[in-house]
Design a protein around this motif. Structure first.
Motif, mmCIF file in Angstrom:
data_model
loop_
_atom_site.group_PDB
_atom_site.id
_atom_site.type_symbol
_atom_site.label_atom_id
_atom_site.label_comp_id
_atom_site.label_asym_id
_atom_site.label_seq_id
_atom_site.Cartn_x
_atom_site.Cartn_y
_atom_site.Cartn_z
ATOM 1 N N ILE A 51 0.840 -1.202 0.000
ATOM 2 C CA ILE A 51 0.000 0.000 0.000
ATOM 3 C C ILE A 51 0.872 1.249 0.000
ATOM 4 O O ILE A 51 0.577 2.233 -0.687
ATOM 5 C CB ILE A 51 -0.959 -0.004 1.209
ATOM 6 N N GLN A 52 1.964 1.217 0.775
ATOM 7 C CA GLN A 52 2.867 2.366 0.795
ATOM 8 C C GLN A 52 3.528 2.574 -0.565
ATOM 9 O O GLN A 52 3.670 3.716 -1.027
ATOM 10 C CB GLN A 52 3.947 2.189 1.871
ATOM 11 N N ILE A 53 3.911 1.484 -1.214
ATOM 12 C CA ILE A 53 4.470 1.582 -2.566
ATOM 13 C C ILE A 53 3.478 2.278 -3.494
ATOM 14 O O ILE A 53 3.840 3.190 -4.252
ATOM 15 C CB ILE A 53 4.828 0.184 -3.111
ATOM 16 N N TYR A 54 2.222 1.839 -3.425
ATOM 17 C CA TYR A 54 1.184 2.427 -4.284
ATOM 18 C C TYR A 54 0.980 3.907 -3.970
ATOM 19 O O TYR A 54 0.884 4.740 -4.890
ATOM 20 C CB TYR A 54 -0.120 1.661 -4.101
ATOM 21 N N ALA A 55 0.904 4.251 -2.677
ATOM 22 C CA ALA A 55 0.657 5.635 -2.288
ATOM 23 C C ALA A 55 1.795 6.544 -2.728
ATOM 24 O O ALA A 55 1.554 7.647 -3.244
ATOM 25 C CB ALA A 55 0.461 5.719 -0.770
ATOM 26 N N SER B 124 10.423 1.010 -0.756
ATOM 27 C CA SER B 124 10.765 1.343 -2.134
ATOM 28 C C SER B 124 10.481 0.139 -3.019
ATOM 29 O O SER B 124 10.803 -0.997 -2.649
ATOM 30 C CB SER B 124 12.239 1.729 -2.223
ATOM 31 N N ASN B 125 9.885 0.372 -4.165
ATOM 32 C CA ASN B 125 9.505 -0.733 -5.054
ATOM 33 C C ASN B 125 10.701 -1.598 -5.430
ATOM 34 O O ASN B 125 10.644 -2.826 -5.353
ATOM 35 C CB ASN B 125 8.837 -0.170 -6.311
ATOM 36 N N LEU B 126 11.802 -0.963 -5.821
ATOM 37 C CA LEU B 126 12.982 -1.715 -6.230
ATOM 38 C C LEU B 126 13.608 -2.459 -5.053
ATOM 39 O O LEU B 126 14.079 -3.585 -5.202
ATOM 40 C CB LEU B 126 14.003 -0.775 -6.870
ATOM 41 N N SER C 47 18.005 8.742 -9.881
ATOM 42 C CA SER C 47 18.159 7.621 -10.810
ATOM 43 C C SER C 47 19.626 7.304 -11.048
ATOM 44 O O SER C 47 20.014 6.134 -11.107
ATOM 45 C CB SER C 47 17.476 7.944 -12.142
ATOM 46 N N SER C 48 20.455 8.335 -11.186
ATOM 47 C CA SER C 48 21.880 8.111 -11.459
ATOM 48 C C SER C 48 22.605 7.555 -10.240
ATOM 49 O O SER C 48 23.493 6.711 -10.372
ATOM 50 C CB SER C 48 22.545 9.410 -11.917
ATOM 51 N N THR C 49 22.231 8.011 -9.043
ATOM 52 C CA THR C 49 22.915 7.526 -7.840
ATOM 53 C C THR C 49 22.475 6.118 -7.461
ATOM 54 O O THR C 49 23.169 5.438 -6.710
ATOM 55 C CB THR C 49 22.642 8.455 -6.645
ATOM 56 N N HIS C 50 21.329 5.672 -7.988
ATOM 57 C CA HIS C 50 20.879 4.317 -7.681
ATOM 58 C C HIS C 50 21.884 3.278 -8.186
ATOM 59 O O HIS C 50 22.023 2.209 -7.602
ATOM 60 C CB HIS C 50 19.502 4.055 -8.305
ATOM 61 N N ARG C 51 22.610 3.614 -9.246
ATOM 62 C CA ARG C 51 23.617 2.692 -9.786
ATOM 63 C C ARG C 51 24.798 2.531 -8.830
ATOM 64 O O ARG C 51 25.495 1.524 -8.872
ATOM 65 C CB ARG C 51 24.124 3.209 -11.136
ATOM 66 N N ALA C 52 24.996 3.559 -7.987
ATOM 67 C CA ALA C 52 26.120 3.503 -7.047
ATOM 68 C C ALA C 52 25.741 2.880 -5.716
ATOM 69 O O ALA C 52 26.502 2.934 -4.759
ATOM 70 C CB ALA C 52 26.649 4.924 -6.800
#
Length: 319
Positions: free
Chosen positions: A105-109, A186-188, A265-270
């Protein structure tokens, strides 16, 4: 780790809850982050409520642009409230367990409010486009009915199209780890714990999110490109400055909102090298815009500034 026996096969284990570990790498002193995060959340609530009260009480602010700002304030309150109480609970009381339904539910919200904020920026860009490029038609195009329809469209667009995100996440099998190295669902981060193949659903979910954001960014760029072309045709420097100044607050918020997305998005790779950075940026991106948006408009919009000062003076007189 809390697990229960799966119904389909006694040898398979299915987790019944996730554990939100908080901020990776600083678990021993992460509780100190509750001070700045709590202050940011309080600022977001107070500032947006102040904007809503000012627009409601001041009849001069009963205009389309400020109605959209009021909708943005409501969305900002919803976005920050979706994550901050849970984060503060983790930091203050170490209450890290969250059930699977609550997590989805938190992901959806989060995704829905995030998409709605992007959509409201589109509506505000369209408002400025009509006001500057077609001023004679403004009152007939940007009506209260249009505002209501545009707002409802954004609510239903994000509310319906983003349903697959938590649904697909919930369809995975979570049979081993249930510790999420994050302070929110977080979804990921959640789907990375799945035991089955998640590649197809991850691609679909990311594509859907970027299609929505991409279409919004495209419409905003188109609106401001047309505005810029119209402004460049003005032969008066004063008229040009006045036209652009009406968009300045909106442009500042748009640049911050979408630039933060690119940085996140760019820092997610790190994440493998410095896992704290994307987690912290993810949290800040859900609380700083709600706190920043009303402040920018209050400082750069004379009508709102005057309205807030009136409210403050009135409260002082009553005391």
């Amino acid at each position: 780790m809390v697990v229960s026996i799966g119904a389909s096969n006694g040898s398979n284990l299915q987790v019944t809850e996730f554990i939100l570990m908080g901020f990776p790498g600083i678990h021993s002193w992460q509780h100190w982050l509750s001070i700045p995060l709590g202050l940011l959340y309080l600022l977001a609530l107070v500032a947006n409520v102040m904007i809503l009260l000012t627009i409601w009480k001041e009849t001069v602010l009963h205009q389309p642009m400020f109605y959209f700002l009021a909708v943005l304030a409501v969305v900002d309150i919803g976005l920050s409230t979706t994550i901050m109480p849970r984060i503060l609970t983790i930091l203050w009381f170490n209450a890290r367990a969250i059930s699977l339904p609550e997590c989805f539910i938190q992901i959806y919200a989060i995704h829905t409010f995030f998409g709605m904020e992007s959509g409201i920026f589109v509506c505000m860009a369209l408002d400025r486009y009509v006001a500057i490029c077609h001023p004679l038609r403004y009152s007939s195009v940007i009506t209260e009915g249009f505002i209501l329809k545009a707002t409802l469209f954004m609510v239903f667009r994000n509310g319906l199209l983003l349903v697959p995100v938590p649904v697909l996440a919930s369809e995975h099998i979570y049979c081993s780890r249930n510790e999420i190295d994050h302070c929110l669902c977080s979804n990921l981060a959640v789907t990375s714990l799945a035991c089955d193949d998640r590649k197809a659903s991850s691609i679909f979910q990311l594509s859907l999110a970027w299609i929505l954001i991409g279409s919004d960014v495209g419409l905003i760029i188109l609106s401001y490109a047309l505005i810029l072309l119209a402004v460049l045709k003005l032969h008066s420097a004063k008229a040009t400055f006045k036209a652009l100044s009406t968009c300045s607050s909106h442009i500042i918020l748009i640049l911050f909102f979408y630039t933060a997305i690119l940085v996140l998005s760019s820092t997610h790779r790190a994440k493998g090298k410095v896992p704290l950075i994307p987690v912290l940026l993810n949290v800040l991106h859900n609380v700083i815009p709600p706190a920043l948006n009303p402040i920018v408009y209050a400082l750069r919009t004379q009508e709102i500034k005057v309205g807030i000062l009136k409210m403050v003076r009135l409260s002082e007189v009553r005391k």
